[in-house]
Design a protein around this motif. Sequence first.
Motif, short mmCIF file in Angstrom:
data_model
loop_
_atom_site.label_atom_id
_atom_site.label_comp_id
_atom_site.label_asym_id
_atom_site.label_seq_id
_atom_site.Cartn_x
_atom_site.Cartn_y
_atom_site.Cartn_z
N PHE A 26 0.78 -1.36 -0.20
CA PHE A 26 0.13 0.21 -0.07
C PHE A 26 0.86 1.47 0.08
N ARG A 27 0.42 2.22 -0.73
CA ARG A 27 0.98 3.75 -0.53
C ARG A 27 -0.12 4.77 -0.29
N ILE A 28 0.07 5.53 0.79
CA ILE A 28 -0.61 6.55 1.12
C ILE A 28 -0.19 7.85 0.95
N ARG A 29 -0.79 8.73 0.28
CA ARG A 29 -0.30 10.11 -0.03
C ARG A 29 -1.28 11.07 0.39
N CYS A 30 -1.05 12.31 1.24
CA CYS A 30 -1.79 13.46 1.69
C CYS A 30 -0.91 14.47 1.40
N TYR A 31 -1.47 15.50 0.27
CA TYR A 31 -1.05 16.57 -0.10
C TYR A 31 -1.84 17.71 0.03
N LYS A 32 -1.23 18.84 0.49
CA LYS A 32 -1.95 19.94 0.65
C LYS A 32 -0.95 21.28 0.37
N HIS A 33 -1.67 22.07 -0.56
CA HIS A 33 -1.01 23.29 -0.75
C HIS A 33 -1.91 24.61 -0.97
N ASP A 34 -2.11 25.36 0.22
CA ASP A 34 -3.13 26.37 -0.01
C ASP A 34 -4.49 25.57 0.03
N LYS A 35 -5.19 26.11 -1.21
CA LYS A 35 -6.31 25.48 -1.41
C LYS A 35 -6.54 23.98 -2.23
N ASN A 36 -5.41 23.61 -2.42
CA ASN A 36 -5.21 22.22 -3.37
C ASN A 36 -5.24 21.08 -2.66
N ASP A 37 -5.93 20.26 -2.44
CA ASP A 37 -6.00 18.95 -1.49
C ASP A 37 -5.80 17.81 -2.35
N LEU A 38 -5.26 16.80 -1.92
CA LEU A 38 -5.30 15.41 -2.57
C LEU A 38 -4.91 14.42 -1.47
N ILE A 39 -5.70 13.23 -1.51
CA ILE A 39 -5.54 12.21 -0.67
C ILE A 39 -5.77 10.82 -1.56
N GLU A 40 -4.37 10.36 -1.60
CA GLU A 40 -4.40 8.84 -2.47
C GLU A 40 -3.98 7.66 -1.57
N LEU A 41 -4.80 6.70 -2.07
CA LEU A 41 -4.61 5.34 -1.46
C LEU A 41 -4.40 4.39 -2.68
N ASP A 42 -3.15 3.80 -2.57
CA ASP A 42 -2.98 2.68 -3.74
C ASP A 42 -2.63 1.34 -2.96
N VAL A 43 -3.39 0.22 -3.49
CA VAL A 43 -3.15 -0.89 -2.71
C VAL A 43 -3.07 -2.07 -3.95
N LYS A 44 -2.16 -2.96 -3.79
CA LYS A 44 -1.95 -3.85 -5.00
C LYS A 44 -1.47 -5.24 -4.23
N THR A 45 -1.76 -6.36 -4.79
CA THR A 45 -1.31 -7.73 -4.23
C THR A 45 -1.27 -8.86 -5.35
N LEU A 46 -0.95 -9.95 -5.06
CA LEU A 46 -0.78 -11.06 -6.03
C LEU A 46 0.27 -10.45 -6.92
#
Length: 237
Positions: A26-46
């Motif tokens: 898994f990979r979690i990324r939270c980003y915020k710059h002033d009014k720009n927001d982004l939350i991402e979650l990537d999951v992979k298996t097999l």
Amino acid sequence: MTLWLGIPLGLLVLAMILVLSSSIDFRIRCYKHDKNDLIELDVKTLFGLIKLHYELPRLVFKGLELGVLGKFKETGTATTGVDTVKEEQFDKERIERWRDNVQLAVRSTRGLKKWFKETVSHVKISKLDWSTDFSLGDAADTAIVSGAVWGLKWSIVGFISQRVKLKHNPRVFVKPIFQDEHSFSMEFVCEGKLSVSYAVYASLQLLLRVLREAGGISKWRKLLKRMRRESHGQSLE
């Protein structure tokens, strides 16, 4: 006849060995710059055959009562093949429902907290980066608060390190910006994995804990039914 039975049985055993030797990455990324927001979650298996990507690209604060409104996106090979995009509202009522669901899960499972701690302790974190840049518009206030932010962030990182396995030292940065305008930017990246073999073992342990609790199965059915109705936006009455 024995040979024809042995071949598919051998292939089945080989497939099970390959599955159990893989991991859930898994990979979690939270980003915020002033009014720009982004939350991402990537999951992979097999070994990357199954992938999931969750994205929350925009958060809008609507007030104390209405909470936060966000647009949620789901993609990946584990979905139905059609990207899912919908708006989600995280308000006081929803948080209370989450709290009620957690309490019901605890009542439905013997030693759920212990099981959760044991499972999380097998998570291996390979990357933990957390940077924060900010300005309060006043140099003295910015300098004072930056020290408090340092302390808070390292307290959180210390709390995490006591519960998971950190393969590398976390990288934590706080950069005060001495300017007259207010500004804030933050990026948090966490990468890790859990072996599929332990995930299967933990699932079996969870099932046993549910069976040992009086009425555990019926309570979990109620909980899952409630969660399905909530995910579809249906009334819980």
